[in-house]
Design an enzyme around this catalytic site. Structure first.
Site, PDB file in Angstrom:
ATOM      1  N   GLU A 114       0.830  -1.216   0.000  1.00  0.00           N
ATOM      2  CA  GLU A 114       0.000   0.000   0.000  1.00  0.00           C
ATOM      3  C   GLU A 114       0.853   1.251   0.000  1.00  0.00           C
ATOM      4  O   GLU A 114       2.033   1.208   0.342  1.00  0.00           O
ATOM      5  CB  GLU A 114      -0.933  -0.016   1.220  1.00  0.00           C
ATOM      6  CG  GLU A 114      -0.198  -0.148   2.535  1.00  0.00           C
ATOM      7  CD  GLU A 114      -1.131  -0.430   3.705  1.00  0.00           C
ATOM      8  OE1 GLU A 114      -2.121  -1.157   3.521  1.00  0.00           O
ATOM      9  OE2 GLU A 114      -0.870   0.082   4.803  1.00  0.00           O
ATOM     10  N   LYS A 116       2.752   4.549   0.971  1.00  0.00           N
ATOM     11  CA  LYS A 116       3.243   5.138   2.213  1.00  0.00           C
ATOM     12  C   LYS A 116       3.096   6.644   2.067  1.00  0.00           C
ATOM     13  O   LYS A 116       3.850   7.292   1.348  1.00  0.00           O
ATOM     14  CB  LYS A 116       4.708   4.774   2.443  1.00  0.00           C
ATOM     15  CG  LYS A 116       5.266   5.360   3.735  1.00  0.00           C
ATOM     16  CD  LYS A 116       6.662   4.844   3.981  1.00  0.00           C
ATOM     17  CE  LYS A 116       7.284   5.335   5.276  1.00  0.00           C
ATOM     18  NZ  LYS A 116       6.933   6.646   5.740  1.00  0.00           N
ATOM     19  N   ASP A 118       3.206  10.464   2.992  1.00  0.00           N
ATOM     20  CA  ASP A 118       4.081  11.278   3.805  1.00  0.00           C
ATOM     21  C   ASP A 118       3.228  12.295   4.550  1.00  0.00           C
ATOM     22  O   ASP A 118       2.956  13.377   4.053  1.00  0.00           O
ATOM     23  CB  ASP A 118       5.092  11.972   2.891  1.00  0.00           C
ATOM     24  CG  ASP A 118       6.285  12.446   3.667  1.00  0.00           C
ATOM     25  OD1 ASP A 118       6.414  12.067   4.852  1.00  0.00           O
ATOM     26  OD2 ASP A 118       7.082  13.206   3.103  1.00  0.00           O
ATOM     27  N   TYR A 225      -5.070   2.980   8.320  1.00  0.00           N
ATOM     28  CA  TYR A 225      -4.343   1.768   7.939  1.00  0.00           C
ATOM     29  C   TYR A 225      -4.100   0.805   9.089  1.00  0.00           C
ATOM     30  O   TYR A 225      -3.385  -0.163   8.947  1.00  0.00           O
ATOM     31  CB  TYR A 225      -3.028   2.100   7.231  1.00  0.00           C
ATOM     32  CG  TYR A 225      -2.101   3.059   7.961  1.00  0.00           C
ATOM     33  CD1 TYR A 225      -1.560   2.762   9.205  1.00  0.00           C
ATOM     34  CD2 TYR A 225      -1.765   4.276   7.376  1.00  0.00           C
ATOM     35  CE1 TYR A 225      -0.716   3.637   9.853  1.00  0.00           C
ATOM     36  CE2 TYR A 225      -0.918   5.158   8.020  1.00  0.00           C
ATOM     37  CZ  TYR A 225      -0.401   4.834   9.259  1.00  0.00           C
ATOM     38  OH  TYR A 225       0.429   5.713   9.900  1.00  0.00           O
ATOM     39  N   LYS A 314      11.273   2.773   0.793  1.00  0.00           N
ATOM     40  CA  LYS A 314      11.301   4.211   0.517  1.00  0.00           C
ATOM     41  C   LYS A 314      11.784   4.463  -0.902  1.00  0.00           C
ATOM     42  O   LYS A 314      12.736   3.837  -1.354  1.00  0.00           O
ATOM     43  CB  LYS A 314      12.264   4.881   1.497  1.00  0.00           C
ATOM     44  CG  LYS A 314      11.762   4.875   2.928  1.00  0.00           C
ATOM     45  CD  LYS A 314      11.185   6.219   3.259  1.00  0.00           C
ATOM     46  CE  LYS A 314      11.491   6.572   4.701  1.00  0.00           C
ATOM     47  NZ  LYS A 314      11.617   7.988   4.888  1.00  0.00           N
ATOM     48  N   CYS A 408      12.203  47.508  -4.630  1.00  0.00           N
ATOM     49  CA  CYS A 408      11.128  46.704  -5.192  1.00  0.00           C
ATOM     50  C   CYS A 408      11.230  46.700  -6.718  1.00  0.00           C
ATOM     51  O   CYS A 408      11.320  47.771  -7.326  1.00  0.00           O
ATOM     52  CB  CYS A 408       9.778  47.267  -4.761  1.00  0.00           C
ATOM     53  SG  CYS A 408       8.390  46.512  -5.614  1.00  0.00           S
ATOM     54  N   CYS A 411       7.857  48.844  -8.017  1.00  0.00           N
ATOM     55  CA  CYS A 411       7.610  50.268  -7.805  1.00  0.00           C
ATOM     56  C   CYS A 411       8.887  51.032  -7.479  1.00  0.00           C
ATOM     57  O   CYS A 411       8.865  52.252  -7.366  1.00  0.00           O
ATOM     58  CB  CYS A 411       6.581  50.459  -6.696  1.00  0.00           C
ATOM     59  SG  CYS A 411       7.211  49.999  -5.073  1.00  0.00           S
ATOM     60  N   CYS A 426       8.091  44.840   0.531  1.00  0.00           N
ATOM     61  CA  CYS A 426       8.037  46.148  -0.114  1.00  0.00           C
ATOM     62  C   CYS A 426       7.087  46.961   0.750  1.00  0.00           C
ATOM     63  O   CYS A 426       5.931  46.583   0.928  1.00  0.00           O
ATOM     64  CB  CYS A 426       7.494  46.039  -1.538  1.00  0.00           C
ATOM     65  SG  CYS A 426       7.011  47.646  -2.184  1.00  0.00           S
ATOM     66  N   CYS A 431       2.312  50.304  -3.871  1.00  0.00           N
ATOM     67  CA  CYS A 431       3.041  49.480  -4.852  1.00  0.00           C
ATOM     68  C   CYS A 431       2.042  48.758  -5.753  1.00  0.00           C
ATOM     69  O   CYS A 431       1.184  48.015  -5.293  1.00  0.00           O
ATOM     70  CB  CYS A 431       3.918  48.472  -4.118  1.00  0.00           C
ATOM     71  SG  CYS A 431       4.607  47.205  -5.196  1.00  0.00           S
TER      72      CYS A 431
HETATM   73  S1  IVH Z   1       1.742   1.080   9.268  1.00  0.00           S
HETATM   74  C1  IVH Z   1       3.002  -0.736  13.298  1.00  0.00           C
HETATM   75  N1  IVH Z   1       1.007   1.930   6.912  1.00  0.00           N
HETATM   76  O1  IVH Z   1       5.032   5.820   7.993  1.00  0.00           O
HETATM   77  C2  IVH Z   1       2.924  -0.192  11.920  1.00  0.00           C
HETATM   78  N2  IVH Z   1       2.371   3.354   8.226  1.00  0.00           N
HETATM   79  O2  IVH Z   1       7.884   5.505   8.504  1.00  0.00           O
HETATM   80  C3  IVH Z   1       2.336   1.145  11.864  1.00  0.00           C
HETATM   81  N3  IVH Z   1       2.842   5.532   7.191  1.00  0.00           N
HETATM   82  O3  IVH Z   1       4.774   5.539  11.481  1.00  0.00           O
HETATM   83  C4  IVH Z   1       2.506   1.886  10.606  1.00  0.00           C
HETATM   84  N4  IVH Z   1       1.697   5.189   5.347  1.00  0.00           N
HETATM   85  O4  IVH Z   1       3.249   7.281  10.193  1.00  0.00           O
HETATM   86  C5  IVH Z   1       1.705   2.206   8.029  1.00  0.00           C
HETATM   87  N5  IVH Z   1       0.240   2.584   4.822  1.00  0.00           N
HETATM   88  C6  IVH Z   1       0.927   2.847   5.926  1.00  0.00           C
HETATM   89  C7  IVH Z   1       1.591   4.082   6.105  1.00  0.00           C
HETATM   90  C8  IVH Z   1       2.311   4.291   7.276  1.00  0.00           C
HETATM   91  C9  IVH Z   1       2.435   6.045   6.025  1.00  0.00           C
HETATM   92  C10 IVH Z   1       3.702   6.231   8.150  1.00  0.00           C
HETATM   93  C11 IVH Z   1       3.359   6.013   9.592  1.00  0.00           C
HETATM   94  C12 IVH Z   1       4.542   5.282  10.136  1.00  0.00           C
HETATM   95  C13 IVH Z   1       5.636   5.817   9.264  1.00  0.00           C
HETATM   96  C14 IVH Z   1       6.862   4.952   9.294  1.00  0.00           C
END
Ligand code: IVH
Length: 676
Positions: A114, A116, A118, A225, A314, A408, A411, A426, A431
């Site tokens: 799934e 990840k 940010d 999640y 990552k 500026c 102006c 500015c 302006c």
């Molecule tokens: S599972 C015990 N699933 O990434 C496992 N985390 O770098 C709990 N994150 O702490 C995390 N997407 O804040 C999980 N699909 C996903 C995620 C996810 C983003 C974040 C989360 C985690 C951090 C770790």
């Protein structure tokens, strides 16, 4: 001290400093990839030189301590982090560890792969199906109580669908979708004169506001999640079933989640995500891979900081190099002067970039980028191009360092940097660059929605000396305009009519248009429906503003100050004299919020069939034609939208509203972020 332990100490101090910047202040100093490199170096050092290990090393901790603004919450179960894999080989090594740990052939295993996201991890407690608490992760054991702010997240259920017994926690990530990030930053530029560096900082900063009214203005979303069944009364066998259950309760879960069998399919799917990372609606920095079978998870267990049954793969940030042509400065509505880079065009994360922000004077100095340099460019939040730094080119003579201009560029007035602030302004109130932005904001759709008042025309009106304040718009006459270049009798008449027609705009939209600091659409509506007229608002004592639902101390103070500033007092007198209504009509049961507006719906909007969506628009006085044209007020873009409608809207510059904001649109006739 040995060389290794000195290095380890140094790395620990650096990592602690960066943890503080990232987790406590929501303001990272270095890119994520550089941070990951520090962590990796320390881990390797600790693994190879046991003598440098330390009980209290940052490698054994998750996140950072909590700040003092919020009260503390001890998590019922610790909120762990994830171990990382940075390439396919590391992912395969994890896969092999899992197989060994289970003493099984990897081909028997099913994995969930799934996105990840940010964002910022949250744990939300529900008792008998009702939201009772929201907490950040903090150090994994103790987090911050952000319940009031969590309640403002629009796609988060405060009451679950169906009958749900007992206590549980739903964990997931708060994030800002890419599209929402663009509009939020546009609004931030308008209202605060500042932007967020990326969606993650924007989400974290928005959620950790002292004032939940400020959080409410931000387009936060939540993706679930993890389900923590505190009573241990639910009987799930597979992870994917918990995801489906959470979705049925009303949570948003990742539609991209894939269930795959065997180790190679898992690796291939994670690589597929890497290739398609830019196609998702949110920014991702990798994928998370989890063993689906919950009994097998029990067998694998946890290390001190992370589960053994999951890993984060990552992705490297997408960066490109190009030549920096020049550094210019642009002036915003508040007078803020923002330096930006003019680049030789380069394709980054799917689109061509030729301009990139440099944020402020200190950033340019810190990055030491100079015209002529070869520079690294990437997109913050995959959306906003930024210059990371210069590439070393041995043997090439660099140009001179760039200095922030003293005047500026528009102006010629003085540019000033106030005290500790990192921004330069500015300070000439007349302006034209500032006035241009102010007038454009006033005329924009969520505000007075004056058709025909685009950037070129406003610049022309300013240049001709016909306007120098938003109030001047209402004195424009057809004969002033019709002799101007590009205008004829007809276009002059229709502009004057459009301006005249906006006089009946309700107070809430005028408040949006004035661009009062911190006052976005939610606060503008709260203020207008409480006071009903500008006069009542302007007379109200601070405590009365502060006490309103949807308005907190920051917004109250800003609105209070605005109404008392002599220049604003004069502007309001002039607007009233010009015939602006400055009152908010009483809202009846189903207000005609979309009277005379054409709203095109494309894709599936959650909670509405196509017919229901069209009926809802009609019930508010609007129409919902099947195609996009110049007359379209906005396009509601749901799941799986039609490509032709979206591209037509883009082509014509018609604002697009997310499906999640549809209810807001029905209720208020507008949406909470400025259209992109
Ligand atoms: S599972 C015990 N699933 O990434 C496992 N985390 O770098 C709990 N994150 O702490 C995390 N997407 O804040 C999980 N699909 C996903 C995620 C996810 C983003 C974040 C989360 C985690 C951090 C770790």
């Amino acid at each position: 001290m040995s060389k290794e332990s000195e290095r380890a100490e140094f790395l620990r101090a650096e990592i602690t400093r960066h943890n503080d910047a990232y987790f406590v202040h929501d303001a990272p100093i270095i890119p994520d990839a550089d941070y990951d490199a520090l962590i990796r170096e320390l881990r390797t050092l600790e693994a190879e030189h046991p003598e440098v290990r330390s009980e209290s090393s940052v490698t054994t901790k998750v996140g950072a301590p909590t700040s003092t603004v919020f009260s503390e919450v001890t998590h019922a179960e610790p909120m762990l982090s994830l171990d990382n894999a940075f390439d396919e080989d590391e992912l395969r090594a994890w896969r092999d560890r899992v197989a060994r740990g289970l003493d099984e052939d990897i081909s028997n295993l099913t994995f969930a792969v799934e996105p990840k996201i940010d964002g910022l991890a949250l744990s939300i407690t529900y008792v008998e199906g009702v939201l009772t608490q929201g907490a950040t992760r903090g150090d994994g054991r103790v987090g911050e109580d952000v319940t009031d702010n969590v309640r403002t997240i629009r796609n988060l259920p405060t009451r679950l669908k169906g009958t749900v017994r007992g206590r549980m926690e739903v964990r997931g990530e708060v994030f800002i979708a890419k599209r929402d990030f663009v509009s939020l930053n546009q609004r931030q530029r308008d209202l605060e004169g500042k932007e967020f560096a990326n969606p993650r900082n924007a989400a974290a900063g928005s959620l950790r506001q002292k004032d939940s009214a400020v959080s409410a203005e931000r387009p936060l979303s939540f993706l679930a999640y993890q389900l923590v069944d505190l009573d241990q009364s639910m009987r799930f066998v597979n992870y994917i079933d918990t995801i489906h259950q959470m979705s049925e309760w009303g949570f948003f879960t990742a539609p991209e989640t894939r269930l795959v069998h065997g180790g190679e399919a898992m690796v291939a799917t994670s690589t597929w995500f890497e290739e398609h990372r830019h196609d998702l609606q949110y920014e991702i920095d990798g994928v998370v891979i989890k063993v689906d079978d919950l009994a097998r998870r029990e067998v694998l267990g946890f290390t001190s900081r992370a589960p053994r049954w999951a890993i984060a793969r990552k992705f490297p940030p997408e960066e490109r190099t190009t030549r920096l042509v020049s550094i210019e400065v642009s002036i915003g509505r508040t007078g803020r002067a923002t330096p930006y880079a003019v680049l030789e065009p380069v394709v980054v994360a799917g689109s061509t970039v030729s301009l990139a922000t440099l944020h402020n004077q200190d950033q340019v100095a810190r990055k030491d980028v100079r015209p002529g340099d070869l520079v690294i460019v990437r997109k913050a939040g995959e959306v906003i191009p930024e210059v990371v730094g210069a590439v070393d080119e041995p043997g090439r003579k660099r140009g001179p360092a760039w200095h922030f201009p003293k005047k500026c560029p528009d102006c010629g007035g003085r540019l000033e940097r106030a005290g500790e602030e990192s921004d330069t302004y500015c300070i000439n109130p007349a302006c034209p660059a500032q006035l241009l932005q102010q007038i454009l904001h006033f005329a924009s759709r969520p505000a007075l929605d004056i058709e025909g008042l685009g950037e070129q025309r406003v610049a022309q009106l300013l240049g001709e000396g016909l306007v120098s304040d938003v109030a001047d718009l209402f004195s424009l006459r057809v004969e002033d305009l019709s002799s101007l270049e590009g205008f004829g009798e007809l276009s002059a008449t229709s502009l004057v009519e459009a301006i005249g027609g906006s006089k009946t705009a309700p107070l809430s939209r005028v408040l949006i248009g004035l661009g009062i600091r911190h006052v976005g659409p939610v606060a503008a509506r709260a203020l207008s429906s409480a006071f009903r007229s500008y006069d009542a608002l302007a007379k109200a004592p601070l405590e009365e503003l502060d006490a309103l639902d949807g308005v907190g101390p920051v917004i109250a103070a800003s609105a209070f100050r605005y109404c008392r500033d002599p220049e604003n007092v004069e502007r309001m007198v002039r607007l009233r004299a010009a015939g602006l209504d400055l009152t908010e009509p009483e809202v009846t049961s189903l207000a005609a919020t979309l009277a005379g507006r054409a709203v095109v719906v494309t894709g599936a909007v959650e909670g509405f069939s196509r017919e229901e969506a069209e009926l809802a628009i009609a019930a508010r006085g609007g129409t919902s034609p099947g195609s996009v044209s110049k007359k379209t007020y906005c396009v509601v873009v749901g799941e799986a939208p039609g490509a032709s409608k979206v591209s037509k809207a883009q082509e014509l510059g018609i604002p697009m509203v997310s499906g999640a904001a549809f209810r807001d649109l029905l209720e208020t006739g507008t949406w909470s972020t400025t259209p992109s």
